[in-house]
Each structure stands twice: as structure tokens, then as C-alpha cells.
Design a protein around this motif. Sequence first.
Motif, PDB file in Angstrom:
ATOM      1  N   GLU A   1     -18.612 -37.114  38.875  1.00  0.00           N
ATOM      2  CA  GLU A   1     -18.981 -38.526  38.932  1.00  0.00           C
ATOM      3  C   GLU A   1     -19.333 -38.999  40.342  1.00  0.00           C
ATOM      4  O   GLU A   1     -20.090 -39.942  40.515  1.00  0.00           O
ATOM      5  CB  GLU A   1     -17.833 -39.387  38.378  1.00  0.00           C
TER       6      GLU A   1
ATOM      7  N   TYR B   1     -12.299 -36.737  45.505  1.00  0.00           N
ATOM      8  CA  TYR B   1     -13.258 -37.437  44.661  1.00  0.00           C
ATOM      9  C   TYR B   1     -13.645 -36.557  43.479  1.00  0.00           C
ATOM     10  O   TYR B   1     -13.612 -35.325  43.570  1.00  0.00           O
ATOM     11  CB  TYR B   1     -14.503 -37.820  45.468  1.00  0.00           C
ATOM     12  N   ASP B   2     -14.025 -37.185  42.385  1.00  0.00           N
ATOM     13  CA  ASP B   2     -14.427 -36.451  41.201  1.00  0.00           C
ATOM     14  C   ASP B   2     -15.761 -35.742  41.459  1.00  0.00           C
ATOM     15  O   ASP B   2     -16.747 -36.383  41.824  1.00  0.00           O
ATOM     16  CB  ASP B   2     -14.571 -37.420  40.016  1.00  0.00           C
TER      17      ASP B   2
ATOM     18  N   GLY C   1     -10.315 -39.010  41.773  1.00  0.00           N
ATOM     19  CA  GLY C   1     -11.091 -39.732  40.774  1.00  0.00           C
ATOM     20  C   GLY C   1     -12.353 -40.289  41.403  1.00  0.00           C
ATOM     21  O   GLY C   1     -12.603 -40.102  42.588  1.00  0.00           O
TER      22      GLY C   1
END
Length: 304
Positions: free
Chosen positions: A203, A199-200, A228
Motif C-alpha cells: 500500500e 510501512y506496508d 501499516g
Amino acid sequence: MNLLAFRYFLEVAKTLNFSKTSETLNISQPGLSQQMMSLENELGIKLLNRSTRKVMLTEEGEYLVKSLQPSFEHIENVIRELKENQQLPSASLRIATVPSAASNLIPIALKQLRSEMLDFEFNLQEVTSLKAVELVESQRCHLAFIRTPIDAKRLDDLGLHMLEFERHPLQVIVSAEHPIAGKSSVDLYDLRNEPFIHYDEKEAPSLFYLLERACLSAGFIPNTIGGGPEILTISTLVSNGLGITLMPRDMYHLIQSHRIKAIDIDGDQSYSSISAIWKKASYVPLVTKRFLDILQGFEITSST
């Protein structure tokens, strides 16, 4: 009590620069200094430490900023809405949310609210947790639903309340063609050599740190090959056999794809949840307050 002096003080606290503040407020610098000294004398406490080189808030000053800011922001928002609409604004509920809450929790709560209050409008904006916090902090949304952060104290520092809901365990997400796809559970350490879709960190910080912590607790650092913030993008990458990931059960249930499989993790105690957040303020609009009352029925823990 001179309320204008408090307004001046909040501007000084924002810039920590008397010259800049005097320009913004269109007041002379000596006049601004006199206002601050008078306010300190009236309160009997020191709010600012001033020298020839810098201005700093005292502990009492920091407390006063934290206590006063929501009230003054509310006054400014009310005045702005009246000016823009030229009438009383209609009851509305602006909600920022991560996708999992938009599909599960919010519709149930809105349905109950609609049965009690017919005369209101609502707007949902699907965003990342980071963006949702920003929208509530700036009061562009009344409340938001985010992935519960690891450090909830940061929300308190930002002047936000938090209400946490049901917790869901992390699961391993693999392609339907993966060798372990048929298993009901797996030891996470056995997957240490697998490529991970991550995961980013900026964000989606909560999910990022949950995956990191789960892998570290299992005894390894994840071999990250990409990632992402969007769960559909990540699930598509996984379904195409590019890697595996970890995902809370409620997120996996949203995807509903036969091309990926979820597997329980043996002995893991990692959980994720959704939390509602809203701005600390002396006044909360009626429709927002009633919506929060409804959400209390879903709560498991709360933090302020």
C-alpha cells in the motif's frame, strides 16, 4: 482509414485471444481475422504474431496500443458521461491524494484555480499512493498526488505523466520519552538494534523502500516488529514506545504531536517527495489543464 478496425485491434490486444474478442465484439472470428489482416496491410506493418497456440503483439503492435488506448478511452468516457447526464457535464476536478498533499499542496493550488475559474466543482479522495495510481489509470480521477515512486518508469508504462515537487529529507521519528529524543541528529547505524515500525510494502511502496534503502545504506537491515500504510497509525505506535520509524519531514509536520520527536540523520541523503500524476491523453479537460498549469509553478523535475 477504418477506425472500427483500430477498435477491434485494441480488443484483440487486450485479450490476445481471437475467440474471446469475437464474442465480446459480436463479430465472427473469421471476420475479426480479416479485419486485422486488412489493418496490417493498410498500415504496411505487422501488428500481431499469430500461431495455432497463441497470439502476441509485435513491437509495432505494442506501440500502437500505447498510442491509441488513451484516445479511445476518452471517447468512451465522453459518450458515457453524455448518456448518464443527458447534458454536457459540469466542470469538475476529481483528485485522489495522499494525506500530506491534501494538507499542504492542494489547498494552495485550488485557491489559485478558484480565483481564476469560479464555475467548477472539486472532489478530494484521500487514499494510499497505490490506490491513487489505480484511480487515475482507470480514469475515475482526473489526477492524483502520490509519494514519488522509486521506479518512475512504471508510471510511464501505465500511460501516466508525472510532475515532481519539493523533496524532503528522511528523519528518525521516536517517542518523546525515547533516550535520543533530545538530540538534533543521530547516526542511523547506532539505531540498528531498535525495533522499527515499518510501512506496508504493497500500500505504501515508496515509503517502504525509502526506509529499507536508508537502513541498508547505513549498514543494517531494520528490525521490523510491525507497521501499516497510515501515518497516524504509525505515529501512534511510535508515540507509545513500541518502536521507531523513518518519515519524510513533510509527513512529520502533518502530525503535530508533542508525543513524538523528529531527529535528523547524520550524512544521509535519502529524500522523499510528492508527485502529481495524470493520464496521457490527446484531450485534457480545461479545468484539469489549468490546474496542471498552476502546479507547474511548484515543480522541481518532470517525467513523461
